[in-house]
Write a protein that holds these residues in place. Structure first.
Motif, PDB file in Angstrom:
ATOM      1  N   CYS A  42      40.483  28.892  20.135  1.00  0.00           N
ATOM      2  CA  CYS A  42      40.934  28.104  18.986  1.00  0.00           C
ATOM      3  C   CYS A  42      42.157  28.770  18.358  1.00  0.00           C
ATOM      4  O   CYS A  42      42.137  29.957  18.065  1.00  0.00           O
ATOM      5  CB  CYS A  42      39.810  27.985  17.963  1.00  0.00           C
ATOM      6  N   CYS A  45      40.860  29.909  14.461  1.00  0.00           N
ATOM      7  CA  CYS A  45      39.882  30.979  14.194  1.00  0.00           C
ATOM      8  C   CYS A  45      39.650  31.907  15.388  1.00  0.00           C
ATOM      9  O   CYS A  45      38.896  32.857  15.299  1.00  0.00           O
ATOM     10  CB  CYS A  45      38.562  30.386  13.727  1.00  0.00           C
ATOM     11  N   CYS A  81      37.318  22.718  18.077  1.00  0.00           N
ATOM     12  CA  CYS A  81      36.658  24.010  17.903  1.00  0.00           C
ATOM     13  C   CYS A  81      35.283  23.792  17.271  1.00  0.00           C
ATOM     14  O   CYS A  81      35.175  23.132  16.240  1.00  0.00           O
ATOM     15  CB  CYS A  81      37.525  24.912  17.022  1.00  0.00           C
ATOM     16  N   CYS A  84      35.288  25.934  13.651  1.00  0.00           N
ATOM     17  CA  CYS A  84      36.035  25.526  12.452  1.00  0.00           C
ATOM     18  C   CYS A  84      36.497  24.080  12.480  1.00  0.00           C
ATOM     19  O   CYS A  84      37.189  23.629  11.568  1.00  0.00           O
ATOM     20  CB  CYS A  84      37.220  26.469  12.233  1.00  0.00           C
TER      21      CYS A  84
END
Ligand SMILES: [Zn+2]
Length: 397
Positions: A42, A45, A81, A84
């Motif tokens: 990602c 994050c 993701c 997040c």
């Protein structure tokens, strides 16, 4: 699997891209590209994810095959993701971000543009001139910022970006153009040096420009400065020509034309003249004693230039200074003034083999470029053309 080699052929090195289907139209080949699911990181994050969010079709233009356009229909995957919830497209190295063409096509644009006009390059690749220029403008060409031990600075008439002259920075030992600068102002050179690592620079070959010399001193400390041979020797030829033109002014039309026509034979060094040439020179000089003086001064300097070495160059040059003094030829007195101001740098050119030749070669290169792309108004395009042409030539040769 059988399409694996096709992806290579299309310039696609990403091994998770596959050709799903392909076909041929009247003026183009098309390829449908799919990608394999891969674990992604990602961008927000940095957690790993494999969750697919969706797909989008994108049409990309590739480099032509056998003179036909290439359309790539890519099923681009969007991931999400699981940590997040950020969504993002997979990364692909064969195309540039936000662009609708492959890296390979933009490479071809650059390569062809460096050898021919932008319009011609575009037409060979199935692109409009505007699109060709846009692609060229988006390309960044990496240049060396760590300068080598010996550099040369010279100018050429590129007529780009509203400046008549542009400056080139050359690696003397590797015989390479390092960069091209938009004009020949001292501030431009200084700004350039500030952006570079100049710690290795020991020797700089320049023309007889006071502004450059001062800029070098300010930015490079105390490098060894060598006057470029071509630039200082040129002064003597110009002085000789000034005398010729002055005499010509006073002549009747008929003789004036003859003297002008004989410019070339007078410029040649006497050792390179055939019998007929020698006769002609003698005929002209016999009528104009003032021109004979100038002719002899020019030849003396030429002889000094061709036969001197680091041990006798200084004495020879001083002897020539006194010859000029005795002759009283005004145009050459000015040459002596210039030579005296640059004496150290001129004599340096006999101590080190770093001069001439290559700059001349570079000048011819820019002449070639100038001829091919007459009317390039944008400096950055001219710069790219020069730098990329060198890259192409280096790899080819
Ligand atoms: Zn995330």
């Amino acid at each position: 699997m059988r399409f694996h080699s096709i992806t290579r052929f299309l310039g696609i090195k990403d091994d998770h891209v596959e050709v799903f289907d392909t076909g041929e139209k009247e003026k183009s080949f098309w390829f449908q590209l799919h990608t394999k699911v891969r674990k992604q990181t990602c961008p927000k994050c940095k957690e790993k994810t494999k969750r697919i969010h969706g797909y989008r079709w994108q049409c990309i233009q590739g480099a032509p095959i056998a003179g036909k356009k290439v359309e790539l229909h890519l099923r681009k995957r969007r991931y999400i993701c699981t940590t997040c919830s950020r969504t993002f497209f997979e990364k692909l190295s064969f195309m540039e971000r936000y662009q609708r063409h492959t890296v390979m096509l933009s490479q071809e644009v650059l390569s062809l543009s460096s050898e021919m006009s932008f319009t011609h390059a575009g037409s060979l690749l199935g692109l409009s001139t505007n699109r060709t220029l846009r692609m060229l403008d988006q390309r960044h060409i990496p240049v060396r910022k760590v300068l080598p031990r010996a550099i040369a600075i010279d100018e050429f008439k590129g007529d780009a970006g509203n400046e008549r002259f542009q400056t080139i920075i050359v690696d003397v030992e590797r015989r390479e153009i390092i960069d091209v600068l938009p004009d020949r102002r001292a501030e431009t050179i200084e700004t350039y040096f500030k952006q570079c690592d100049t710690g290795n620079v020991r020797i700089v070959v320049i023309d007889l420009s006071k502004a450059f010399k001062e800029a070098l001193r300010r930015q490079l400390g105390n490098p060894l400065i060598i006057a470029d041979r071509f630039h200082f020797m040129r002064q003597a030829y110009w002085a000789f020509d000034k005398v010729r033109r002055e005499i010509q002014q006073e002549l009747y039309q008929e003789y004036r034309i003859r003297l002008k026509r004989h410019k070339e034979v007078l410029w040649k060094s006497p050792s390179r003249l055939n019998e007929k040439g020698k006769e002609r020179v003698e005929e002209i000089l016999g009528k104009h004693p003032e021109l004979r003086k100038a002719y002899e001064l020019k030849n003396e300097l030429d002889k000094w230039f061709k036969t001197s070495d680091k041990d006798n160059a200084k004495a020879g040059l001083e002897k020539w200074f006194s010859l000029v003094d005795e002759s009283g030829v005004e145009a050459f007195k000015n040459v002596v003034k210039t030579f005296k101001r640059w004496k150290t740098e001129i004599l340096h050119s006999f101590m080190y083999p770093y001069n001439n030749g290559f700059i001349e070669g570079v000048n011819n290169t820019t002449k070639v470029i100038k001829r091919m792309s007459y009317g390039i108004k944008s400096f950055s395009r001219l710069r790219k053309k020069i730098l990329w042409r060198q890259v192409v030539r280096t790899h080819a040769g």
